[in-house]
Motif scaffolding. Structure first.
Motif, PDB file in Angstrom:
ATOM      1  N   ARG A 168      -1.967   1.268  -7.848  1.00 38.54           N
ATOM      2  CA  ARG A 168      -1.893   1.431  -7.223  1.00 38.54           C
ATOM      3  C   ARG A 168      -2.656   3.168  -6.494  1.00 38.54           C
ATOM      4  O   ARG A 168      -2.707   3.276  -7.537  1.00 38.54           O
ATOM      5  N   ASN A 201       0.566  -0.941  -0.020  1.00 35.62           N
ATOM      6  CA  ASN A 201       0.115  -0.353   0.246  1.00 35.62           C
ATOM      7  C   ASN A 201       0.959   1.591   0.069  1.00 35.62           C
ATOM      8  O   ASN A 201       0.390   2.611  -0.162  1.00 35.62           O
ATOM      9  N   THR A 230     -10.563  -0.520  -1.369  1.00 33.02           N
ATOM     10  CA  THR A 230     -10.113  -2.188  -1.203  1.00 33.02           C
ATOM     11  C   THR A 230     -11.363  -2.869  -0.790  1.00 33.02           C
ATOM     12  O   THR A 230     -11.190  -3.961  -0.801  1.00 33.02           O
ATOM     13  N   TYR A 248      -8.955   4.359   0.907  1.00 31.73           N
ATOM     14  CA  TYR A 248      -9.178   3.180   1.898  1.00 31.73           C
ATOM     15  C   TYR A 248     -10.677   2.379   1.371  1.00 31.73           C
ATOM     16  O   TYR A 248     -10.951   1.686   1.182  1.00 31.73           O
TER      17      TYR A 248
END
Length: 444
Positions: A411, A293, A442, A438
């Motif tokens: 990413r 991450n 994800t 977040y």
């Protein structure tokens, strides 16, 4: 980004998602245990040829009952270069002259020997029975054990293909998939259920069919066309990703199973190795999330893949008696390959569009299980060169590492929902706010 906004409304990462992960972990653990069983059910215990004067229940005609078993062993079985009893040869006749050598060892090549024509005697101190002892898969049958291990993996592959297809009838689909496949009513129902489980109040005001259609208008329009597995190969960018991802998955899985089904290669205490490797795998998978991450998907995967290959190749040059060093290198290899699996799974999910992600997962499973079936079979190559299987195990991840450079970094990027998202680089390369990362990246 539309569906991520809906997830935010139903609670993001809440009780429902945590419960899902908790429920699926036991089933995954059971599957892995079946793969590891081969270390114990197919373990090769210490063995030597059966000889009459030593292993017959009655006293021999030569009245050798006054001699100790160690002496009889010396008279009946030649020793190897390490002064250990040979595992696959015995003297044609007892060598009584060896009684007068006072601890010295003559040149055994001058003495007549023969194969173990009467069978073998196995050391049962660690394993009372294995398939090796039951079927005598030793000496002149070195390829039978890896063949059986490979067949077990093929069975898992076939079972996954059959029951994976049947499970589509019984498992609840994700709301994202239901919406994308033109089932907005069912998808909305699942979203409301998730919101209720997560303790969200007044969701009726924000979750309704009209709002859902407005939020995911483009995705719903794309969903009018029914997708098949062939859609994975119709467009150039998606086709390229499928080929590269399948190759990398194969290259990661091959050394993983090469190590975990051959624990005896690193020493005799496979029970301890299993505990070490298990604890290491769990911890490294969690720790890998930090560089994943913060550094990126591609550099993290490349780093771990190079370490996997190097640890395996270096271990080939470590002598067998240096058990501690061999176990350390094997631990580095198994830890890095586990971390590679974690990184690759995340990267793969972010590269594939939602509308065909389940179909792509089927191809990924195929590549995974093909590598798992091939890994033990490579051990049959030891008859040509003892280190040849380990050279292949070590080179595969090293070759796969630069292949990852042909795939885009994901990413801080949104998940693609449609095939067009993959083909449209401008839309896919759109960045997201760090504070939304977040929730929006994800959830897949």
């Amino acid at each position: 980004m539309a569906f991520e906004e809906l997830l935010d409304k139903v609670g993001g990462l809440g009780k429902f998602q945590i419960l899902q992960m908790a429920l699926i972990l036991p089933s995954l653990m059971i599957v892995v245990c079946h793969s590891l069983l081969e270390n114990f059910t197919a373990a090769v215990p210490g063995h030597r040829c059966w000889v009459h004067i030593l292993d017959n229940a009655t006293v021999s005609d030569n009245d050798t009952g006054i001699l100790s078993p160690d002496v009889l062993l010396r008279l009946s079985i030649p020793v190897d270069s390490n002064l250990k009893p040979e595992k696959c040869r015995r003297f044609l006749h007892p060598q009584w002259q060896l009684l007068h050598l006072n601890g010295t060892f003559p040149n055994m090549t001058d003495l007549d020997t023969e194969p173990c024509v009467d069978g073998w005697v196995y050391d049962h101190s660690l394993f009372s029975s294995t398939i090796v002892t039951e079927w005598d898969l030793v000496c002149d049958q070195p390829s039978q054990k890896p063949l059986i291990q490979s067949l077990v993996m093929v069975g898992i592959l076939v079972g996954g293909l059959i029951y994976g297809h049947l499970s589509d009838r019984w498992l609840v689909e994700s709301s994202r998939w239901l919406i994308i496949t033109n089932k907005p009513d069912e998808g909305l129902k699942e979203l409301k259920m998730v919101a209720q489980r997560n303790g969200m109040k007044n969701v009726e005001e924000t979750l309704n069919l009209e709002g859902l259609r407005a939020t995911m208008q483009e995705e719903l329009e794309t969903a009018q066309t029914r997708t098949t597995i062939f859609d994975l190969f119709r467009t150039p960018n998606l086709r390229k990703r499928i080929y590269l991802l399948s190759f990398v998955r194969f290259a990661i899985t091959l050394p993983f199973f090469g190590i975990i089904v051959n624990l005896q290669h690193f020493g005799s205490n496979i029970f301890l190795f299993q505990v070490i490797f298990g604890a290491l795998t769990i911890s490294v998978r969690c720790l890998a999330l930090y560089p994943l991450n913060n550094v990126g998907r591609r550099p993290t995967e490349i780093f771990f893949l190079f370490l996997v290959g190097l640890s395996i190749l270096i271990n080939m040059f470590v002598p067998q008696d240096m058990q501690t060093l061999r176990v350390i290198l094997a631990s580095v290899g198994i830890g890095c390959v586990a971390a590679s699996h974690t990184c690759f799974t995340v990267h793969q999910s972010e590269l594939l569009p939602t509308i065909v992600r389940a179909k792509a997962a089927g191809l990924d499973l195929l590549a995974n299980r093909c590598a798992a079936a091939l890994a033990p079979l490579l051990m049959t190559l030891v008859v040509y060169l003892p280190t040849l299987p380990w050279i292949i195990y070590g080179m595969c991840p090293i070759i796969a590492a630069p292949v990852l450079l042909l795939l885009p970094e994901t990413r801080n990027l949104p998940l693609p929902d449609t095939i067009q998202d993959v083909e449209n680089n401008k839309k896919f390369s759109r960045t997201v706010n760090e504070k939304d990362l977040y929730i929006k990246v994800t959830k897949f």
